[in-house]
Write a protein that holds these residues in place. Structure first.
Motif, PDB file in Angstrom:
ATOM      1  N   SER A   5     -14.873  -5.916 -15.254  1.00 30.84           N
ATOM      2  CA  SER A   5     -13.836  -5.242 -15.732  1.00 30.84           C
ATOM      3  C   SER A   5     -13.176  -4.722 -14.278  1.00 30.84           C
ATOM      4  O   SER A   5     -11.958  -4.428 -14.162  1.00 30.84           O
ATOM      5  N   LEU A   6     -13.986  -4.421 -13.285  1.00 31.44           N
ATOM      6  CA  LEU A   6     -13.291  -4.099 -11.852  1.00 31.44           C
ATOM      7  C   LEU A   6     -12.646  -4.994 -11.473  1.00 31.44           C
ATOM      8  O   LEU A   6     -11.277  -4.742 -11.002  1.00 31.44           O
ATOM      9  N   VAL A   9      -8.943  -5.026 -13.233  1.00 35.35           N
ATOM     10  CA  VAL A   9      -7.831  -3.764 -13.258  1.00 35.35           C
ATOM     11  C   VAL A   9      -7.678  -3.729 -11.948  1.00 35.35           C
ATOM     12  O   VAL A   9      -6.677  -3.936 -11.035  1.00 35.35           O
ATOM     13  N   GLY A  10      -8.611  -2.532 -11.380  1.00 33.77           N
ATOM     14  CA  GLY A  10      -8.277  -2.186  -9.866  1.00 33.77           C
ATOM     15  C   GLY A  10      -8.322  -3.295  -8.827  1.00 33.77           C
ATOM     16  O   GLY A  10      -7.404  -3.008  -8.041  1.00 33.77           O
ATOM     17  N   ALA A  53      -8.597  -1.289  -3.413  1.00 36.01           N
ATOM     18  CA  ALA A  53      -8.861  -0.671  -4.582  1.00 36.01           C
ATOM     19  C   ALA A  53     -10.129   0.006  -4.747  1.00 36.01           C
ATOM     20  O   ALA A  53     -11.064  -0.501  -3.829  1.00 36.01           O
ATOM     21  N   CYS A 158      -8.827  -8.749 -20.680  1.00 35.29           N
ATOM     22  CA  CYS A 158      -8.387  -7.534 -20.221  1.00 35.29           C
ATOM     23  C   CYS A 158      -7.170  -7.698 -19.318  1.00 35.29           C
ATOM     24  O   CYS A 158      -6.310  -6.898 -19.202  1.00 35.29           O
ATOM     25  N   LYS A 161      -3.781  -7.127 -20.544  1.00 32.61           N
ATOM     26  CA  LYS A 161      -3.142  -5.748 -20.823  1.00 32.61           C
ATOM     27  C   LYS A 161      -2.316  -5.378 -19.393  1.00 32.61           C
ATOM     28  O   LYS A 161      -1.659  -4.365 -19.573  1.00 32.61           O
ATOM     29  N   ALA A 162      -2.357  -6.316 -18.398  1.00 27.66           N
ATOM     30  CA  ALA A 162      -1.659  -5.976 -17.392  1.00 27.66           C
ATOM     31  C   ALA A 162      -0.015  -6.222 -17.487  1.00 27.66           C
ATOM     32  O   ALA A 162       0.343  -7.101 -18.349  1.00 27.66           O
ATOM     33  N   SER A 163       0.581  -5.216 -17.006  1.00 31.98           N
ATOM     34  CA  SER A 163       2.350  -5.409 -17.310  1.00 31.98           C
ATOM     35  C   SER A 163       3.171  -6.527 -16.824  1.00 31.98           C
ATOM     36  O   SER A 163       4.090  -6.687 -17.022  1.00 31.98           O
ATOM     37  N   ARG A 164       2.326  -7.310 -15.819  1.00 33.49           N
ATOM     38  CA  ARG A 164       2.965  -8.445 -15.123  1.00 33.49           C
ATOM     39  C   ARG A 164       2.027  -9.390 -14.948  1.00 33.49           C
ATOM     40  O   ARG A 164       1.220  -9.625 -14.173  1.00 33.49           O
ATOM     41  N   PHE A 168      -3.079  -7.040 -12.095  1.00 37.29           N
ATOM     42  CA  PHE A 168      -2.599  -5.692 -11.979  1.00 37.29           C
ATOM     43  C   PHE A 168      -2.388  -5.206 -10.645  1.00 37.29           C
ATOM     44  O   PHE A 168      -1.573  -4.283 -10.407  1.00 37.29           O
ATOM     45  N   ARG A 170      -0.908  -4.498  -7.233  1.00 37.26           N
ATOM     46  CA  ARG A 170       0.533  -4.487  -6.648  1.00 37.26           C
ATOM     47  C   ARG A 170       0.337  -4.826  -5.091  1.00 37.26           C
ATOM     48  O   ARG A 170      -0.866  -4.499  -4.462  1.00 37.26           O
ATOM     49  N   TYR A 171       1.255  -5.379  -4.509  1.00 36.96           N
ATOM     50  CA  TYR A 171       1.375  -5.665  -2.954  1.00 36.96           C
ATOM     51  C   TYR A 171       1.598  -4.483  -2.204  1.00 36.96           C
ATOM     52  O   TYR A 171       2.373  -3.666  -2.615  1.00 36.96           O
TER      53      TYR A 171
ATOM     54  N   PHE B  62      -5.887   5.859   1.804  1.00 31.39           N
ATOM     55  CA  PHE B  62      -6.685   4.507   1.443  1.00 31.39           C
ATOM     56  C   PHE B  62      -6.045   3.633   2.612  1.00 31.39           C
ATOM     57  O   PHE B  62      -4.769   3.629   2.913  1.00 31.39           O
ATOM     58  N   GLU B 100      -2.084   2.467 -14.775  1.00 29.29           N
ATOM     59  CA  GLU B 100      -2.253   0.919 -15.765  1.00 29.29           C
ATOM     60  C   GLU B 100      -3.806   0.721 -15.738  1.00 29.29           C
ATOM     61  O   GLU B 100      -4.169   0.177 -16.732  1.00 29.29           O
ATOM     62  N   ASN B 101      -4.257   0.543 -14.658  1.00 33.24           N
ATOM     63  CA  ASN B 101      -5.840   0.043 -14.674  1.00 33.24           C
ATOM     64  C   ASN B 101      -6.627   1.179 -15.445  1.00 33.24           C
ATOM     65  O   ASN B 101      -7.565   0.581 -16.012  1.00 33.24           O
ATOM     66  N   PHE B 105      -9.122   0.226 -18.467  1.00 36.33           N
ATOM     67  CA  PHE B 105     -10.544   0.488 -18.427  1.00 36.33           C
ATOM     68  C   PHE B 105     -10.924   1.321 -19.862  1.00 36.33           C
ATOM     69  O   PHE B 105     -12.129   1.312 -19.893  1.00 36.33           O
ATOM     70  N   SER B 110     -10.043   4.396 -11.688  1.00 40.80           N
ATOM     71  CA  SER B 110      -9.547   3.433 -10.918  1.00 40.80           C
ATOM     72  C   SER B 110      -8.459   4.099  -9.982  1.00 40.80           C
ATOM     73  O   SER B 110      -7.652   4.719 -10.288  1.00 40.80           O
ATOM     74  N   PHE B 111      -8.572   3.803  -8.348  1.00 42.10           N
ATOM     75  CA  PHE B 111      -7.742   4.270  -7.569  1.00 42.10           C
ATOM     76  C   PHE B 111      -7.264   3.057  -6.755  1.00 42.10           C
ATOM     77  O   PHE B 111      -7.887   2.075  -6.409  1.00 42.10           O
ATOM     78  N   VAL B 112      -5.946   3.053  -6.340  1.00 35.03           N
ATOM     79  CA  VAL B 112      -5.474   2.061  -5.541  1.00 35.03           C
ATOM     80  C   VAL B 112      -4.591   2.686  -4.617  1.00 35.03           C
ATOM     81  O   VAL B 112      -4.312   3.686  -4.417  1.00 35.03           O
TER      82      VAL B 112
END
Lengths: 173, 173
Positions: A5-6, A9-10, A53, A158, A161-164, A168, A170-171, B62, B100-101, B105, B110-112
């Motif tokens: 799951s890591l 998402v993150g 992340a 999993c 579930k991301a919106s894009r 998950f 982002r740049y 970060f 979102e993350n 989960f 989760s941290f970004v």
């Protein structure tokens, strides 16, 4: 599942368009089983940075997310969904305190990447991976051995579930 | 000073051998004042990854640490001290939770990287920056404005505490 799951998402990830593919069920007739990446994409450690992340809880991981040129171009131009050929890699490390840094700071506050744990990949091929949102998923332990099918099957549901476009991360500019 | 200390330890950094240099005191007679980097090295966002870092406390940052080809080669071959021409960049962002993350989960973990805050540089030129361990230091806020001399003067004394050639960050394989 928690470990993977890591990536999910993150720390988003990727695979290789040239990778050999593997799916017992798909090869034997083609049900809804995903197809996974079974070969580490060459040269991924030289790819450009997408973002970073951190995951707490059981993962306790530090991650760097890199992209091949196709993925980076899509991110920078904000052209989504990602085109075929895009590959995203998530390099995972232990999240550890830095004694040397903390000594310089004069207080405990600094965390760095410890031992590497695994690297995960997502590769965009809308035809080959049509069953899993157009993305193939891969997981490789530090010794190069791939993650098992039970683990890899958790990726796609999993990431959906991301919106894009299943991604998950982002740049970071 | 606290802000710059981030660069000084958890997230090492670099400058540009081609950068214009600036030091009022050095130009007016040459005392022990350091010489700072006043121009952002071109193309640094395309450089390869060295490692990642996180600072708690006031910084709450970060970071991703990147290196030019000279720096990366030295890291990979473990040839230290770094040769002239090596440049290290620390890209700093807010350390933020990812809603979102966490939703994917099913728990907060989760941290970004959030908004960018600054980028800092170290450039190795053993002659030009002889007074500061052979390294020139630079700090640039998100709007491109450079850090002030009071801030930059804190770099070298802190980096001198590093166990290896003024650089805290280790390469993540």
């Amino acid at each position: 599942m928690r470990r993977f799951s890591l990536f999910l998402v993150g720390i988003t990830v990727a695979g290789c368009v040239f990778a050999r593919i593997f799916s017992a069920s798909a090869q034997s007739g083609g049900d809804a089983s995903p197809i996974f990446i079974t070969k580490i994409p060459a040269g991924y450690r030289d790819w450009k940075l997408i973002s970073v992340a951190h995951e707490e809880a059981n993962l306790n991981s530090f991650g760097a997310v890199l992209g091949n040129d196709v993925a980076i171009k899509a991110y920078r131009e904000e052209k989504f969904p990602f085109p075929d050929g895009a590959i995203i890699a998530a390099l995972h490390y232990r999240f550890v305190a830095s004694d040397e840094n903390n000594k310089a700071f004069g207080q405990p506050q600094s965390f760095v990447a410890g031992d590497p744990t695994n690297v995960q990949f997502m590769v965009k091929d809308s035809k080959m991976y049509a069953r899993t949102g157009g993305w193939g998923f891969g997981h490789f332990n530090q010794d190069g051995t791939p993650g098992g099918e039970a683990l890899l099957k958790t990726c796609s549901p999993c990431h959906a579930k991301a919106s894009r476009d299943f991604v998950f991360t982002r740049y970071s500019r």
